[in-house]
Design a protein around this motif. Structure first.
Motif, mmCIF file in Angstrom:
data_model
loop_
_atom_site.group_PDB
_atom_site.id
_atom_site.type_symbol
_atom_site.label_atom_id
_atom_site.label_comp_id
_atom_site.label_asym_id
_atom_site.label_seq_id
_atom_site.Cartn_x
_atom_site.Cartn_y
_atom_site.Cartn_z
ATOM 1 N N GLU A 1 -66.244 35.034 19.819
ATOM 2 C CA GLU A 1 -65.436 35.823 20.751
ATOM 3 C C GLU A 1 -65.703 37.318 20.624
ATOM 4 N N LYS A 2 -66.256 37.758 19.526
ATOM 5 C CA LYS A 2 -66.594 39.170 19.349
ATOM 6 C C LYS A 2 -67.777 39.578 20.212
ATOM 7 N N HIS A 3 -68.589 38.600 20.643
ATOM 8 C CA HIS A 3 -69.825 38.899 21.352
ATOM 9 C C HIS A 3 -69.821 38.470 22.814
ATOM 10 N N MET A 4 -68.990 37.524 23.179
ATOM 11 C CA MET A 4 -68.921 37.083 24.571
ATOM 12 C C MET A 4 -67.559 36.467 24.863
ATOM 13 N N ASP A 5 -67.259 36.321 26.127
ATOM 14 C CA ASP A 5 -66.003 35.720 26.544
ATOM 15 C C ASP A 5 -66.122 34.203 26.413
ATOM 16 N N CYS A 6 -65.313 33.611 25.565
ATOM 17 C CA CYS A 6 -65.376 32.166 25.308
ATOM 18 C C CYS A 6 -64.255 31.410 26.013
ATOM 19 N N SER A 7 -63.574 32.059 26.936
ATOM 20 C CA SER A 7 -62.519 31.356 27.662
ATOM 21 C C SER A 7 -63.155 30.269 28.513
ATOM 22 N N GLU A 8 -62.437 29.239 28.765
ATOM 23 C CA GLU A 8 -62.843 28.079 29.558
ATOM 24 C C GLU A 8 -63.858 27.187 28.850
ATOM 25 N N ILE A 9 -64.179 27.457 27.581
ATOM 26 C CA ILE A 9 -65.042 26.576 26.794
ATOM 27 C C ILE A 9 -64.151 25.804 25.832
ATOM 28 N N GLN A 10 -64.262 24.497 25.846
ATOM 29 C CA GLN A 10 -63.417 23.657 25.003
ATOM 30 C C GLN A 10 -63.777 23.815 23.538
ATOM 31 N N PRO A 11 -62.794 24.196 22.684
ATOM 32 C CA PRO A 11 -63.067 24.257 21.250
ATOM 33 C C PRO A 11 -62.821 22.901 20.589
ATOM 34 N N TYR A 12 -63.413 22.717 19.433
ATOM 35 C CA TYR A 12 -63.246 21.511 18.640
ATOM 36 C C TYR A 12 -62.769 21.916 17.252
ATOM 37 N N LYS A 13 -62.061 21.016 16.568
ATOM 38 C CA LYS A 13 -61.626 21.274 15.194
ATOM 39 C C LYS A 13 -62.704 20.783 14.236
ATOM 40 N N SER A 14 -63.076 21.668 13.309
ATOM 41 C CA SER A 14 -64.014 21.310 12.263
ATOM 42 C C SER A 14 -63.579 22.038 11.002
ATOM 43 N N ASN A 15 -63.220 21.275 9.983
ATOM 44 C CA ASN A 15 -62.719 21.845 8.725
ATOM 45 C C ASN A 15 -61.552 22.801 8.959
ATOM 46 N N LYS A 16 -60.618 22.387 9.779
ATOM 47 C CA LYS A 16 -59.387 23.110 10.088
ATOM 48 C C LYS A 16 -59.614 24.422 10.834
ATOM 49 N N ARG A 17 -60.803 24.626 11.386
ATOM 50 C CA ARG A 17 -61.089 25.824 12.164
ATOM 51 C C ARG A 17 -61.635 25.412 13.523
ATOM 52 N N LEU A 18 -61.428 26.267 14.516
ATOM 53 C CA LEU A 18 -61.920 25.987 15.853
ATOM 54 C C LEU A 18 -63.380 26.415 15.977
ATOM 55 N N VAL A 19 -64.193 25.524 16.522
ATOM 56 C CA VAL A 19 -65.603 25.796 16.761
ATOM 57 C C VAL A 19 -65.914 25.484 18.218
ATOM 58 N N ILE A 20 -66.980 26.110 18.727
ATOM 59 C CA ILE A 20 -67.473 25.756 20.050
ATOM 60 C C ILE A 20 -68.939 25.365 19.916
ATOM 61 N N SER A 21 -69.346 24.441 20.736
ATOM 62 C CA SER A 21 -70.691 23.886 20.666
ATOM 63 C C SER A 21 -71.679 24.780 21.412
ATOM 64 N N LEU A 22 -72.902 24.887 20.876
ATOM 65 C CA LEU A 22 -73.944 25.635 21.561
ATOM 66 C C LEU A 22 -74.465 24.860 22.759
ATOM 67 N N ASN A 23 -74.670 23.576 22.576
ATOM 68 C CA ASN A 23 -75.164 22.689 23.629
ATOM 69 C C ASN A 23 -74.201 21.521 23.758
ATOM 70 N N PRO A 24 -74.240 20.788 24.866
ATOM 71 C CA PRO A 24 -73.283 19.693 25.046
ATOM 72 C C PRO A 24 -73.345 18.670 23.918
ATOM 73 N N LEU A 25 -72.178 18.214 23.502
ATOM 74 C CA LEU A 25 -72.083 17.154 22.506
ATOM 75 C C LEU A 25 -72.421 15.828 23.174
ATOM 76 N N PRO A 26 -72.703 14.785 22.400
ATOM 77 C CA PRO A 26 -73.006 13.488 23.007
ATOM 78 C C PRO A 26 -71.848 12.999 23.878
ATOM 79 N N HIS A 27 -72.193 12.324 24.953
ATOM 80 C CA HIS A 27 -71.167 11.808 25.860
ATOM 81 C C HIS A 27 -70.395 10.681 25.186
#
Length: 188
Positions: free
Chosen positions: A85-111
């Motif tokens: 979020e410090k480098h770009m607007d991450c709104s409207e991108i679904q975050p995921y929980k990983s080790n109790k922290r929110l992460v966003i994927s660089l490329n689509p996750l498997p369907h």
């Protein structure tokens, strides 16, 4: 004719230049400069536009640069939401929980399951989203694709970093000091 180049430069400011090369990089390969056991390219230097290992960042020229740390989640590359979020607007991108922290994927996750064009899917790759009311994209690359496809300048998916910095407020100072005279009821 003169107005079109101005619009292009405006759009270039909204989309970071380093973002397309960042999404096309391959991470978690061995570092060619530091061939130490289990030393992988897990970081990305935004200033130099190249992947780096922990030794490249701590010893080399990347020491004072902006660096993103890449993680693995469900065998895909992700980055912490807070650091991105410090480098770009991450709104409207679904975050995921990983080790109790929110992460966003660089490329689509498997369907997961059948892809459908129903409401509740990513606008680009049609992957299911957990909360379709809040999110439109499943990854950063899907949002970049949406940015490249858009035809008008209304509501751009990216915001310039400078606009975000001016909106942030400095942290408020503490009201009272941590140490000092204890504030207790008197003993009678």
């Amino acid at each position: 004719m003169f107005e079109e180049p101005q619009e292009e430069t405006g759009e270039q400011k909204r989309k970071p230049e380093w973002l397309d090369p960042f999404l096309s990089r391959v991470f978690f390969n061995p570092c060619p400069k530091h061939p130490i056991l289990r030393n992988e390219l897990k970081k990305y230097c935004i200033d130099c536009d190249m992947p780096a290992c922990q030794y490249c960042v701590s010893i080399g020229i990347h020491r004072q640069h902006s660096v993103l740390k890449i993680y693995r989640h469900v065998y895909k590359d992700v980055v912490y939401l807070h650091s991105m979020e410090k480098h770009m607007d991450c709104s409207e991108i679904q975050p995921y929980k990983s080790n109790k922290r929110l992460v966003i994927s660089l490329n689509p996750l498997p369907h997961c399951g059948q892809s459908s064009a129903e409401k509740g899917t990513c606008e680009i790759c049609k992957r299911r989203l957990t909360d379709a009311d809040l999110y439109k994209y499943c990854s950063i690359s899907c949002k970049v694709m949406a940015f490249s496809r858009k035809s008008d300048n209304s509501k751009p998916p990216f915001l310039s970093v400078q606009a975000q910095e001016t909106e942030e407020q400095p942290p408020k100072p503490r009201r009272r000091s941590r140490k000092g005279t204890p504030r207790r009821a008197p003993f009678f």
